[in-house]
Scaffold this motif. Structure first.
Motif, mmCIF file in Angstrom:
data_model
loop_
_atom_site.group_PDB
_atom_site.id
_atom_site.type_symbol
_atom_site.label_atom_id
_atom_site.label_comp_id
_atom_site.label_asym_id
_atom_site.label_seq_id
_atom_site.Cartn_x
_atom_site.Cartn_y
_atom_site.Cartn_z
ATOM 1 N N ARG A 31 0.837 -1.214 0.000
ATOM 2 C CA ARG A 31 0.000 0.000 0.000
ATOM 3 C C ARG A 31 0.865 1.255 0.000
ATOM 4 N NH1 ARG A 31 -2.177 0.602 5.472
ATOM 5 N NH2 ARG A 31 -0.337 1.929 5.708
ATOM 6 N N SER A 34 2.678 1.719 -3.275
ATOM 7 C CA SER A 34 1.733 2.207 -4.292
ATOM 8 C C SER A 34 1.508 3.702 -4.138
ATOM 9 C CB SER A 34 0.399 1.452 -4.180
ATOM 10 O OG SER A 34 0.577 0.066 -4.384
ATOM 11 N N THR A 173 -5.081 -0.244 -1.108
ATOM 12 C CA THR A 173 -4.182 -0.324 -2.269
ATOM 13 C C THR A 173 -4.959 -0.259 -3.573
ATOM 14 O OG1 THR A 173 -2.642 -1.665 -0.970
ATOM 15 C CG2 THR A 173 -2.375 -1.696 -3.361
#
Length: 537
Positions: A31, A34, A173
């Motif tokens: 996450r 990203s 995410t």
């Protein structure tokens, strides 16, 4: 239900928690990667992180911190009388907490919405308030998750509390990638909505297991007829209030760090947040795992007046934590640059941001051991129903941190690294206060273990640093002296090759010297993990 506790049972519980937590931390890392790749260190991301930290302040105060530590000793005492009493205690706390949270969220939203709509605010403050308004309802679900987590830990179910955040990370995410091409501040609004939904699903993961426990001891009719704020809960109010003040002090520290970083630069909060995430990985995997496994058996030992068992469990937790995290501290310095480059060195994350994040990581790394020890020492007090001492320690540490931050930022005009250094310094103050007040001979009995693991770690660090310099012309030493002109590899293959080879060298050298110096704690950890892996197969 009589429960037998030992060093081995704590280790087994910690490994179960670690297994689940490892999965959640890996998805959490994805996450964060990203976020860094899609949005870099833009001001919109900094605004989002500030809003999240402020909403997280309430989460820590009402949810996973004071409530969890206050609940476990009282719950263990109630169910020792009778298992049904424990289930009824959980029921009353669940409904009472739900009522308080609804009232709190509604009241805070009622204050923030007019302030956002009517007050003449700067764009940055206005955006932060808007994101905070969107994120705040998630407080209800993450706090209920914290209560479920405490119950499951008392039941020696550590895997589900550890793995439940996977649901949150997967949803978050997916939202990041869905919103990556949207205008940044609009994307942060969408991400805030996704975070609230993710908190709901994280809590729902625990419901089946919690329900099985509850309805094994009470009926559904009893469940929907709670005694709100009953006499048993009133007994818990004072210690929980002490815990709330202590946890609030820690979380105010954390929130102020991010806010003060904004005075240094627009990207300051983002740099600190990403560095803090890397530092928190070993703490979450190991220190929190051991701490979570330790509080229930410590509470049971105190309840049974088994003080030798209490001291043995605490000594075991501290030595194992040190054996894991002192090598981690050294690794942060010799592997920090290559790890940050591997994690964030692509997409919108610039080379300059990598260097700045690494320096913040080094500053946070200095506080790795004291932060981990605090996580173990505070439950040692909670098990004895002493909530005042950890609260005082937290307040003193908060005062030290704020004072140092003000000096570093407004007097000496230092970079964001100064904020991380202040946080590490205040954690030492907190740890030393707790150690002095505990007044037991634990540390003296651990000195041989500390020395053996320490020497092994330092030797591994020296060899790895030399290998990094001669094999890869690593620029860590130059960065330590303030030089940020050396180039960094942006190719993933080169990044992972460097990181993997240096990590292997560090691990091999550490365990060679650990075997040579007979660092039993480090070696037994490896054998325990291998043993569990073979048993699971």
């Amino acid at each position: 239900m009589e429960t037998t506790d030992s060093n081995e049972s704590v280790a087994k519980s910690a490994l179960h928690f670690l297994t689940g937590t490892f999965m959640s931390r890996i998805t959490g890392l994805i996450r964060d990667l990203s976020m860094a790749f899609c949005f870099g260190v833009t001001p919109a991301v900094a605004t989002f992180l500030i809003a999240f930290r402020l909403s997280n302040l309430l989460r820590r105060v009402f949810g996973e911190g004071a409530l969890l530590n206050g609940f476990i000793p009282f719950f263990e005492a109630k169910r020792r009388e009778r298992e049904e009493n424990g289930a009824l205690f959980f029921r009353d706390l669940f409904w009472s907490l739900g009522f308080i949270l609804l009232l709190t969220v509604t009241s805070v939203e009622a204050l923030l919405i007019p302030l956002y709509s009517l007050a003449p605010l700067s764009a940055a403050v206005s955006d932060t308030l808007l994101l905070l308004i969107i994120q705040l309802p998630g407080l209800l679900f993450i706090c209920l998750f914290g209560l479920s987590m405490a119950l499951l830990q008392c039941e020696k179910n550590y895997f589900i509390p550890g793995v439940a955040p996977v649901a949150f990370n997967v949803i978050a995410t997916a939202a990041v990638w869905y919103l990556k091409d949207v205008v940044p501040i609009t994307a942060m609004m969408g991400l805030s909505i996704a975070y609230v939904c993710a908190f709901v699903f994280q809590w729902l993961v625990t419901i089946p297991t919690v329900s099985r426990y509850v309805f094994a001891h009470i009926s559904f009719k009893q469940w929907i007829a709670p005694k709100l704020f009953g006499k048993d809960l009133k007994l818990m109010i004072t210690p929980v209030l002490f815990g709330i003040v202590g946890v609030a002090a820690v979380q105010i520290n954390s929130a102020l760090d991010i806010l003060m970083a904004r005075f240094i630069s627009a990207s300051g909060p983002t740099l600190l947040s990403y560095a803090h995430r890397v530092q928190q990985l070993p703490i979450a995997l190991f220190a929190i795992a051991i701490s979570s496994a330790l509080l229930p058996p410590l509470s049971r030992a105190i309840k049974k007046d088994k003080f030798d068992e209490y001291r043995s469990l605490l000594r075991y937790g501290l030595t194992r934590t040190y054996a894991l995290l002192f090598p981690g501290t050294i690794a942060i310095f010799v592997l920090g640059l290559s790890s940050v480059n591997l994690l964030y060195g692509r997409g919108q994350y610039s080379v300059e941001a990598i260097y700045a994040t690494t320096r913040c990581l080094w500053a946070y790394g200095l506080g790795l051991i004291p932060i981990a020890f605090i996580l173990l020492l505070a439950p040692a007090y909670y098990a004895r129903r002493d909530y005042r001492t950890p609260m005082i320690a937290s307040l003193i540490a908060m005062g030290v941190n704020i004072t140092l931050n003000l000096l570093m930022i407004f007097v000496f005009k230092f970079s964001p690294i100064a904020i991380a250094l202040s946080t590490s310094a205040s954690s030492y103050v907190n740890m030393l206060f707790l150690m002095r007040r505990l007044q037991i001979d634990i540390l003296y009995k651990m000195k041989s273990s500390f020395i053996c693991v320490g020497i092994s770690s330092i030797c591994a660090g020296v060899v790895t640093a030399a290998a990094a310099y001669f094999l890869y012309a690593d620029s860590s030493f130059a960065l330590l002296l303030g030089d940020i002109s050396a180039p960094l590899a942006r190719d993933f293959t080169a990044q992972i090759t460097k990181f993997t080879s240096l990590t292997f060298i560090f691990g091999a050298v550490f365990f060679f010297f650990a075997y040579l110096f007979k660092a039993k704690d480090a070696l037994s950890l490896v054998s325990g993990i291998i043993s569990k892996a073979s048993t699971d197969k």
